[in-house]
Design a protein around this motif. Sequence first.
Motif, short mmCIF file in Angstrom:
data_model
loop_
_atom_site.label_atom_id
_atom_site.label_comp_id
_atom_site.label_asym_id
_atom_site.label_seq_id
_atom_site.Cartn_x
_atom_site.Cartn_y
_atom_site.Cartn_z
N ALA A 1 0.96 -1.22 -0.09
CA ALA A 1 -0.07 -0.05 -0.01
C ALA A 1 0.85 1.04 -0.02
CB ALA A 1 -0.92 0.04 1.22
N GLY A 2 0.53 2.33 -0.66
CA GLY A 2 0.87 3.69 -0.47
C GLY A 2 2.55 3.74 -1.16
N THR A 3 3.43 4.14 -0.26
CA THR A 3 4.65 4.45 -0.81
C THR A 3 5.34 2.85 -0.87
OG1 THR A 3 5.25 6.36 0.39
CG2 THR A 3 7.13 4.80 0.23
N ALA B 1 4.79 -9.67 0.37
CA ALA B 1 3.97 -8.57 1.29
C ALA B 1 4.93 -7.58 1.83
CB ALA B 1 3.36 -9.15 2.36
N THR B 2 4.75 -6.41 1.28
CA THR B 2 5.88 -5.38 1.47
C THR B 2 5.53 -4.30 2.31
OG1 THR B 2 7.00 -5.97 -0.66
CG2 THR B 2 7.73 -3.73 0.31
N SER B 3 5.89 -3.92 3.37
CA SER B 3 5.36 -2.96 4.40
C SER B 3 6.33 -2.69 5.42
CB SER B 3 4.21 -3.84 5.30
OG SER B 3 3.80 -3.18 6.18
N GLN B 4 6.69 -1.15 5.55
CA GLN B 4 7.60 -0.89 6.43
C GLN B 4 7.06 -1.30 7.96
OE1 GLN B 4 8.97 1.36 9.55
NE2 GLN B 4 7.05 1.82 9.04
N SER B 5 5.72 -0.92 8.10
CA SER B 5 5.44 -1.17 9.55
C SER B 5 5.27 -2.73 9.90
CB SER B 5 4.01 -0.59 9.85
OG SER B 5 3.09 -0.94 8.87
N ALA C 1 8.70 9.43 11.07
CA ALA C 1 7.74 10.54 10.55
C ALA C 1 6.70 9.68 9.81
CB ALA C 1 8.60 11.22 9.51
N VAL C 2 5.41 10.32 9.83
CA VAL C 2 4.27 9.67 9.27
C VAL C 2 4.54 9.42 7.77
CG1 VAL C 2 2.04 9.81 8.64
CG2 VAL C 2 2.68 10.30 10.80
N ALA C 3 5.26 10.39 7.03
CA ALA C 3 5.73 10.27 5.61
C ALA C 3 6.89 9.34 5.42
CB ALA C 3 5.80 11.46 5.08
N SER C 4 6.68 8.13 4.68
CA SER C 4 7.53 7.06 4.65
C SER C 4 8.81 7.76 3.54
CB SER C 4 7.01 5.94 4.04
OG SER C 4 7.82 4.84 3.95
N THR C 5 9.82 7.52 4.18
CA THR C 5 11.00 8.16 3.14
C THR C 5 12.24 6.97 3.01
OG1 THR C 5 12.19 9.28 5.11
CG2 THR C 5 10.73 10.56 3.44
N ALA D 1 4.46 12.77 -5.83
CA ALA D 1 3.13 13.34 -5.61
C ALA D 1 2.35 13.11 -4.06
CB ALA D 1 2.26 13.03 -6.95
N LEU D 2 2.57 11.81 -3.86
CA LEU D 2 1.98 11.38 -2.63
C LEU D 2 2.91 12.25 -1.66
CD1 LEU D 2 0.72 9.23 -1.01
CD2 LEU D 2 2.20 7.89 -0.87
N LYS D 3 4.19 12.14 -1.76
CA LYS D 3 4.96 12.80 -0.62
C LYS D 3 4.63 14.24 -0.53
CE LYS D 3 6.40 10.34 0.74
NZ LYS D 3 6.28 9.11 1.21
N LYS E 1 1.76 15.93 -1.25
CA LYS E 1 0.38 16.00 -1.04
C LYS E 1 0.18 15.80 0.48
CE LYS E 1 -1.23 12.68 -3.75
NZ LYS E 1 -2.13 12.02 -4.77
N GLU E 2 0.89 14.81 1.01
CA GLU E 2 0.90 14.41 2.29
C GLU E 2 1.43 15.24 3.35
OE1 GLU E 2 2.05 9.90 3.57
OE2 GLU E 2 3.44 10.71 2.08
N VAL E 3 2.47 15.88 2.91
CA VAL E 3 3.19 16.73 4.04
C VAL E 3 2.77 18.26 3.98
CG1 VAL E 3 4.73 15.26 4.75
CG2 VAL E 3 5.33 16.57 2.86
C1 F6R Z 1 3.21 7.37 2.68
C2 F6R Z 1 3.25 6.29 3.78
C3 F6R Z 1 1.88 5.48 3.44
C4 F6R Z 1 2.59 4.04 3.82
C5 F6R Z 1 1.29 2.84 3.71
C6 F6R Z 1 1.66 1.42 3.65
O1 F6R Z 1 4.42 8.24 3.07
O2 F6R Z 1 3.54 6.36 4.83
O3 F6R Z 1 1.29 5.58 2.21
O4 F6R Z 1 3.33 3.76 2.81
O5 F6R Z 1 0.35 3.19 4.79
O6 F6R Z 1 2.55 1.54 5.04
P1 F6R Z 1 3.39 0.28 5.63
O7 F6R Z 1 4.60 0.44 4.43
O8 F6R Z 1 3.80 0.30 7.04
O9 F6R Z 1 2.61 -1.05 4.92
#
Ligand code: F6R
Length: 607
Positions: free
Chosen positions: A300-302, A345-349, A397-401, A482-484, A486-488
């Motif tokens: 999702a997202g970034t 399944a790719t996810s920072q969190s 930071a909420v915005a993922s970098t 664009a996502l970055k 608009k988000e911040v």
């Molecule tokens: C954008 C952002 C979100 C996450 C998205 C997925 O800056 O932070 O779009 O990328 O919510 O999050 P994760 O990677 O944690 O699954």
Amino acid sequence: MCGIIGYCGPRAAAPILIEGLKRLEYRGYDSAGINVEHDGAFQLIKRAGKINDLRAHVPEDLPGHTGIGHTRWATHGSVTDTNAHPHTDPTGAVTIVHNGIIENYQALKNRLEAEGHVFVTETDSEVVAHLVADMYDGDLEKAVKEAVSLVKGTYGIVAMHIDEPGHLVGARNGSPLVLGVGDGEMFLASDVTAIIAHTKQVVYIEDGEVVSLTADGYHTTDLRNNTVVKEIDHVSWELEEIEKAGFPHFMEKEIFEQPESIARALKGRIDPEYATGHLGGLNLTNRELLDINRVKILAAGTSYHAGMVAAYVLESLARIPASAELASELRYRNPIVERNSLYFATSQSGETADTLYAMREVQRKGGRVLGICNVVGSTIARESDGGVYIHSGPEIAVASTKAFTSQLTALYLFALIMGRMRDMSYEQGRRFVEALEAVPQQIQQILDDTMPIQALARKYARCENFLFLGRGINYPVALEAALKLKEVSYIHAEGYSAAEIKHGPIALINPDTPSFFIVPDDGLRDKVINNMKEVKARSGPVIALAVEGDHEVALIADDVIYVPKANELMYPFLMVVPTQLFGYYCALERGCNVDQPRNLAKSVTVE
Ligand code: F6R
């Protein structure tokens, strides 16, 4: 998204709860509260707004050694003091905090109201407090189990009862919950960042499990009362990593950490002898890897944008059909899961509900899903069939970098492994490794002089609309840029393939709508330059992100930012960094809350 902290031990609970909530701020929230037990009474303090507002209402010497705290990200009911957690039952004997969504709360509420219960909030969570109180006959753990058995939906819950001082009960289904084991004290939290200042010994609570804790000990069971034996894990993050280290914002700190975080994601994962990668956690033999004939990246997202770039690289290096899929869409599409497909399944969190549920759906159909996660011990990391940690360090930071570039690193290594098993020669592999290893230094060069990007932000930060345009492997970078922004900064921004603007978006071009073109020196450069000219011809301001030495671009664009020359597959790394900085500086110019943008949550644990 909502955050939970609970404490029982010898120390005053309130400061620990408030400090824990501060550490959870990054997840995004709109109200906060704590409830502390002292001398047979609860002291409930909750407020809409920031934790500092809450703190101002908590007496410095608030007594009590057991308590729970919560940051709320509104789903059911508006942002008010009353709707903030913790919630209580009408007698005030039970108090709970809840993350997640109780899907059948209306039916439960109707039933309880018919029995005479009076509700004071608009939330779904309040029903949990009423249910626990209803079930209570002197045993909080039993009451919590009976209550959650009636609940449909997702929850991470912590409950206290006034008759059981010093006792907390937590339960989990779909919303993370972690126990912190201290020396004569215990913690419960939705996220380890809330507790690592106190302990690094943690126990991850799984779906369907209940944990019961006092200062001296804990036990874990399932909903049928069977004991569940759990291992204690050690968190490797240091406290300093979740602090700002002299930077004004986490977002800037995290952007500047990228040379280091990418190097960390690469460390020990290159095999120079065979010019390939080495990813220990894949849990796949070479024979099994050879059998894979399709790769899908769920995210999702970034993380989805990182997946799009990686799919391009996989196809080009390994000639394997690859695509990124929006996890939220895949899950409900009745996906076709083929025997020889591999899913990531790719996810920072590692906690994003959409990605987690998509992963479970694919696994349910027999598919093999590997995780690409940052947070060690997260749900996706634990439930996947293997995977790779990206080792970015905590992203606050909420915005993922930095997670984006580290996800790319891990997936590029996978593409290299697959490429070297198929089409790529040793020499091609060697050149790719060399190019990938050069990326941290090239990003450092960009970070060493951010003045041109700051000047650009000063010039354009008042615009209300932006287009980001790229092609090929850099098209996802345009989406991410664009996502970055608009988000911040709350500037409306759209990302498009530069080729697509003539199919519609070109109607938006006017002197107040800048177009930000990504112009690498690859095979599509001349096409992108033609698109730039089309925008110029319609009086649209043009910004170009180009490669050092490309003077032609400067003749067309109003402003140019240069990145170092690189292997063309590496440009997503180099192009994304100036766009992250541009978003950050625009947000500063506009006085936005960079690290916690409005309405956003770091870890989106609801669908
Ligand atoms: C954008 C952002 C979100 C996450 C998205 C997925 O800056 O932070 O779009 O990328 O919510 O999050 P994760 O990677 O944690 O699954």
